[in-house]
Write an enzyme that holds these catalytic residues in place. Sequence first.
Site, PDB file in Angstrom:
ATOM      1  N   LYS A 123       0.832  -1.213   0.000  1.00 52.99           N
ATOM      2  CA  LYS A 123       0.000   0.000   0.000  1.00 52.99           C
ATOM      3  C   LYS A 123       0.861   1.255   0.000  1.00 52.99           C
ATOM      4  CE  LYS A 123      -4.348  -1.407   0.203  1.00 52.99           C
ATOM      5  NZ  LYS A 123      -5.535  -0.920  -0.440  1.00 52.99           N
ATOM      6  N   LYS A 203      -2.363 -11.246  -9.180  1.00 56.92           N
ATOM      7  CA  LYS A 203      -3.693 -11.647  -8.710  1.00 56.92           C
ATOM      8  C   LYS A 203      -4.749 -10.676  -9.241  1.00 56.92           C
ATOM      9  CE  LYS A 203      -4.897  -9.158  -4.624  1.00 56.92           C
ATOM     10  NZ  LYS A 203      -5.849  -9.039  -3.595  1.00 56.92           N
ATOM     11  N   LYS A 206      -9.155  -5.253  -8.016  1.00 57.86           N
ATOM     12  CA  LYS A 206      -9.732  -3.988  -8.501  1.00 57.86           C
ATOM     13  C   LYS A 206      -8.647  -2.937  -8.679  1.00 57.86           C
ATOM     14  CE  LYS A 206     -13.264  -5.352  -5.540  1.00 57.86           C
ATOM     15  NZ  LYS A 206     -13.506  -5.354  -4.101  1.00 57.86           N
TER      16      LYS A 206
HETATM   17  P1  ADP Z   1      -9.487  -6.622  -4.193  1.00 50.21           P
HETATM   18  O1  ADP Z   1      -8.109  -7.211  -3.969  1.00 50.21           O
HETATM   19  O2  ADP Z   1      -9.965  -6.828  -5.604  1.00 50.21           O
HETATM   20  O3  ADP Z   1      -9.599  -5.190  -3.724  1.00 50.21           O
HETATM   21  P2  ADP Z   1     -10.768  -7.375  -1.689  1.00 50.21           P
HETATM   22  O4  ADP Z   1      -9.530  -6.959  -0.998  1.00 50.21           O
HETATM   23  O5  ADP Z   1     -12.013  -6.578  -1.454  1.00 50.21           O
HETATM   24  O6  ADP Z   1     -10.495  -7.464  -3.285  1.00 50.21           O
HETATM   25  O7  ADP Z   1     -11.027  -8.900  -1.373  1.00 50.21           O
HETATM   26  C1  ADP Z   1     -12.220  -9.461  -0.882  1.00 50.21           C
HETATM   27  C2  ADP Z   1     -12.014 -10.953  -0.679  1.00 50.21           C
HETATM   28  O8  ADP Z   1     -11.730 -11.579  -1.930  1.00 50.21           O
HETATM   29  C3  ADP Z   1     -10.824 -11.290   0.235  1.00 50.21           C
HETATM   30  O9  ADP Z   1     -11.142 -12.441   1.004  1.00 50.21           O
HETATM   31  C4  ADP Z   1      -9.714 -11.607  -0.721  1.00 50.21           C
HETATM   32  O10 ADP Z   1      -8.751 -12.485  -0.170  1.00 50.21           O
HETATM   33  C5  ADP Z   1     -10.484 -12.281  -1.854  1.00 50.21           C
HETATM   34  N1  ADP Z   1      -9.787 -12.077  -3.125  1.00 50.21           N
HETATM   35  C6  ADP Z   1      -9.541 -10.879  -3.705  1.00 50.21           C
HETATM   36  N2  ADP Z   1      -8.886 -11.035  -4.863  1.00 50.21           N
HETATM   37  C7  ADP Z   1      -8.703 -12.374  -5.026  1.00 50.21           C
HETATM   38  C8  ADP Z   1      -8.093 -13.176  -6.043  1.00 50.21           C
HETATM   39  N3  ADP Z   1      -7.551 -12.631  -7.114  1.00 50.21           N
HETATM   40  N4  ADP Z   1      -8.087 -14.527  -5.881  1.00 50.21           N
HETATM   41  C9  ADP Z   1      -8.648 -15.093  -4.785  1.00 50.21           C
HETATM   42  N5  ADP Z   1      -9.249 -14.383  -3.802  1.00 50.21           N
HETATM   43  C10 ADP Z   1      -9.288 -13.056  -3.909  1.00 50.21           C
END
Ligand code: ADP
Length: 334
Positions: A123, A203, A206
């Site tokens: 971050k 990965k 967003k």
């Molecule tokens: P992002 O990384 O897109 O901002 P979040 O942090 O809101 O998503 O993640 C919400 C949930 O989805 C968490 O439990 C996170 O571990 C899971 N998650 C997010 N991206 C992935 C991914 N690419 N593969 C598997 N799980 C994911």
Amino acid sequence: MANQTTASMAATTPRTFSGIQPSGAPHIGNDLGAIRNYVRLQDEFEAIYCIVDYHALTSTHDPERMRRQTREMAAALLALGLDPDRCTLFVQSHRPEHTELAWLLMTVTPVSWLERTPTYKEKVANQPDDVNHGLLTYPVLQAADIVMYKATTVPVGKDQAAHLELSREIVRAFNRRYGETFPEPAAVFTEAPVVLGTDGARKMSKSLGNTIEIFAPEDEIRRQVMSMVTDTQRIKRTDPGRPEVCNVCQLQRFFGEDYIQLWEGERTAQTGCVDMKRLLADRIIRHYAGARERYADLMAHPEQVDGILEAGADLLRPMAAATMAEVRGKMGLR
Ligand code: ADP
């Protein structure tokens, strides 16, 4: 309603908790990596799910967007299968005890644990002009979210593994200092703990702009799938494909039983990457068709969504109050 018993259940009832940021509509990485497990665990555990707006404030500073995206995330989770009769869904800031508990847990958490957290370092690199204190203490608030309800199981993607480990360390530190209070939470992963993005390298996230969205218009979903990077060593259509390294093939595993046959077609060059992408896009759209309809319906009735969120926060009030009374007592505050 199953929910009516939630607040009065003993602390020993196996509970699951997870939080998700209202940072935009969920993508298939969120669903395959975490939300599928939220849905499954509703039947096995007393399930509590939270839209973590306090957490989102560490990166999102637009109040209108925050309000809109909180409701959108709630509608999305409900559309994907969270059932307010079988789980409790609420917004983190509607139970402000979370921030008080986070403060109390901060006093047992060495700064060095937080500074070494990989997501903090990421971050700092991603938003160098906004290294606010919330970014550092983020995992402590996350630990507070989980232990507020004494949850033992936390469905998350693999990217959250380090945070969960830190939650466990914080619990151990608290229990050592003040006596056995919280159970150690354990992460639970799906069969797709890390879904790669359309770039095929990082990965899906967003913030990286490499997502395949669930609730976008159909042609946008098609565009995102068609932009996917496949097996970079397969140059010509006649070259044999390597499904093990092709992200499109990997995703086919979750959208049809016949992926072994599809992979064979790739290996023998009977099918090409474009064929595979078209099929995947069709299947993703078909798979989420019901959810997309439910989402549109919920967004047309925002008062329903808001009512579910309010009821969820109200239902958790006694449980949060009980935890806070216990913790304040143990720490000598009352
Ligand atoms: P992002 O990384 O897109 O901002 P979040 O942090 O809101 O998503 O993640 C919400 C949930 O989805 C968490 O439990 C996170 O571990 C899971 N998650 C997010 N991206 C992935 C991914 N690419 N593969 C598997 N799980 C994911």
